[in-house]
Design a protein around this motif. Structure first.
Motif, PDB file in Angstrom:
ATOM      1  N   LEU A  52      68.967  85.383 135.382  1.00 38.74           N
ATOM      2  CA  LEU A  52      69.971  85.519 136.435  1.00 38.74           C
ATOM      3  C   LEU A  52      69.881  84.351 137.426  1.00 38.74           C
ATOM      4  O   LEU A  52      70.895  83.798 137.847  1.00 38.74           O
ATOM      5  CB  LEU A  52      69.779  86.845 137.160  1.00 38.74           C
ATOM      6  CG  LEU A  52      70.822  87.231 138.213  1.00 38.74           C
ATOM      7  CD1 LEU A  52      72.227  87.239 137.621  1.00 38.74           C
ATOM      8  CD2 LEU A  52      70.489  88.595 138.814  1.00 38.74           C
ATOM      9  N   LYS A  56      72.830  81.487 138.137  1.00 34.24           N
ATOM     10  CA  LYS A  56      73.390  81.254 139.460  1.00 34.24           C
ATOM     11  C   LYS A  56      73.210  79.792 139.889  1.00 34.24           C
ATOM     12  O   LYS A  56      74.098  79.195 140.507  1.00 34.24           O
ATOM     13  CB  LYS A  56      72.755  82.186 140.479  1.00 34.24           C
ATOM     14  CG  LYS A  56      73.128  83.657 140.295  1.00 34.24           C
ATOM     15  CD  LYS A  56      74.633  83.842 140.446  1.00 34.24           C
ATOM     16  CE  LYS A  56      75.040  85.289 140.259  1.00 34.24           C
ATOM     17  NZ  LYS A  56      76.520  85.466 140.394  1.00 34.24           N
ATOM     18  N   GLU A  85      72.804  87.710 143.562  1.00 39.62           N
ATOM     19  CA  GLU A  85      74.260  87.512 143.613  1.00 39.62           C
ATOM     20  C   GLU A  85      74.659  86.581 144.755  1.00 39.62           C
ATOM     21  O   GLU A  85      75.737  85.990 144.729  1.00 39.62           O
ATOM     22  CB  GLU A  85      74.958  88.871 143.770  1.00 39.62           C
ATOM     23  CG  GLU A  85      74.807  89.788 142.570  1.00 39.62           C
ATOM     24  CD  GLU A  85      75.358  89.169 141.287  1.00 39.62           C
ATOM     25  OE1 GLU A  85      76.387  88.473 141.363  1.00 39.62           O
ATOM     26  OE2 GLU A  85      74.745  89.369 140.231  1.00 39.62           O
TER      27      GLU A  85
END
Length: 329
Positions: A52, A56, A85
């Protein structure tokens, strides 16, 4: 996962893959790169976190941004806190453009919070260590406000107080004496505007750089006012400064409460203001930390070490005080 181009691979892992050991150390996974294919191995949860984080960071590289080691560490910290996120928010919004065409962007979430606070409030306090962009971002926003005709002038000021030095010992008249103390403000203005544009604005009074003592007795309307190094103001100076604000003005106060150079026993006006004004409407208070340092990665390590040392001393003093109270007759 796959990286489609050599530019993406270099953007994340470096020219000679020098960033791979950093990822492995910080994320606790093994990384094997073959062409554009990246293989991750280790604990499944850590592998998922690493995947992740890399995805990103790749989004940032695809936007044309540079990902340095400081940003990598910061992205990994965010991911570890469950905020992966938000990694994509790093360096997304352009705050200003320098006269050389370089884009000024927030490089951390703390900086983004700071910029948002300036936009939302009439007065904003930014407290944090050196290198977190407190002054530079404020000046960038002031220049944009001036160009957009939201204000009529920019006023930059700071107290002429330094450790171990007195103005009287310096050569020259008052202007020459205080000039070294204001140099960081000049440098930031020159980078944003260019020397020629700065001189033109200075001549017509649209930009003013002055020691804090020059603010007394004035009412500053339609201005973007920045008080730098505010930790070295006295309580009286801070109150004087805050009450200079006039209609249509915006105020930013920056400082580092760990670097107070006032005489022993003299309380910092910044420290007092943070206590008195917390919770007052239309006043924003932003606390920046070592994570928001955007200079060389060693600067971040130094700031972090000092913060840890200060915390250890505070705990030691607290234990000593408890011991004295316990044994006090």
């Amino acid at each position: 996962m796959n990286l489609d181009t050599a530019e993406q691979f270099i953007g994340i892992f470096g020219i000679n893959e020098e960033n791979i050991p950093l990822f492995q150390q910080e994320l606790g996974v093994d990384i094997f790169a073959h062409g554009g294919e990246i293989t991750l191995s280790g604990d499944p949860d850590k592998v998922q976190l690493a995947k992740l984080t890399l995805e990103k960071l790749n989004e940032i590289v695809l936007r044309g941004e540079t990902v340095d080691r400081t940003r990598i560490r910061y992205a990994i910290e965010l991911a570890g806190e469950g905020k992966a996120e938000r990694i994509g928010e790093i360096m997304r919004d352009v705050i200003a453009i320098t006269y050389r065409g370089r884009q000024v962007k927030c490089k951390t979430l703390g900086q983004k919070q700071y910029v948002d606070a300036i936009k939302a409030n009439t007065a904003t306090f930014a407290v944090g260590p050196a290198g977190t962009g407190k002054t530079y971002l404020a000046i960038a926003m002031a220049v944009v406000a001036l160009k957009n005709k939201e204000i009529e002038r920019i006023i930059l000021t700071r107290p002429a107080v330094e450790a171990g030095e007195k103005l009287g010992f310096l050569p020259g008249d008052l202007a020459q004496k205080v000039d070294p103390y204001l140099r960081p403000l000049y440098d930031a203005l020159h980078e944003m505007l260019g020397v020629d544009a700065y001189q033109r604005l200075l001549e017509r009074g649209a930009v003013e750089v002055a020691p804090l003592a020059y603010m007394r007795g004035r009412t500053l309307n339609d201005a973007f006012i920045i008080l730098d190094e505010a930790q070295n103001t006295t309580s009286e100076q801070m109150k004087m400064f805050l009450t200079r604000m006039g209609m249509g003005s915006k105020v930013v106060i920056t400082g580092d409460v760990t670097q107070i150079d006032l005489p022993m026993g003299k309380k910092s006006g910044l420290v007092e203001a943070l206590e008195v004004l917390r919770g007052v409407d239309d006043i924003g208070i932003v606390q920046l930390t070592h994570r928001d340092v955007v200079r060389h990665e060693l600067v971040q390590a130094i700031v972090k070490a000092y913060e840890k040392h200060a915390q250890k001393n505070a705990q030691k003093n607290e234990r000593n005080e408890r011991g004295r109270r316990y044994f006090r007759p």
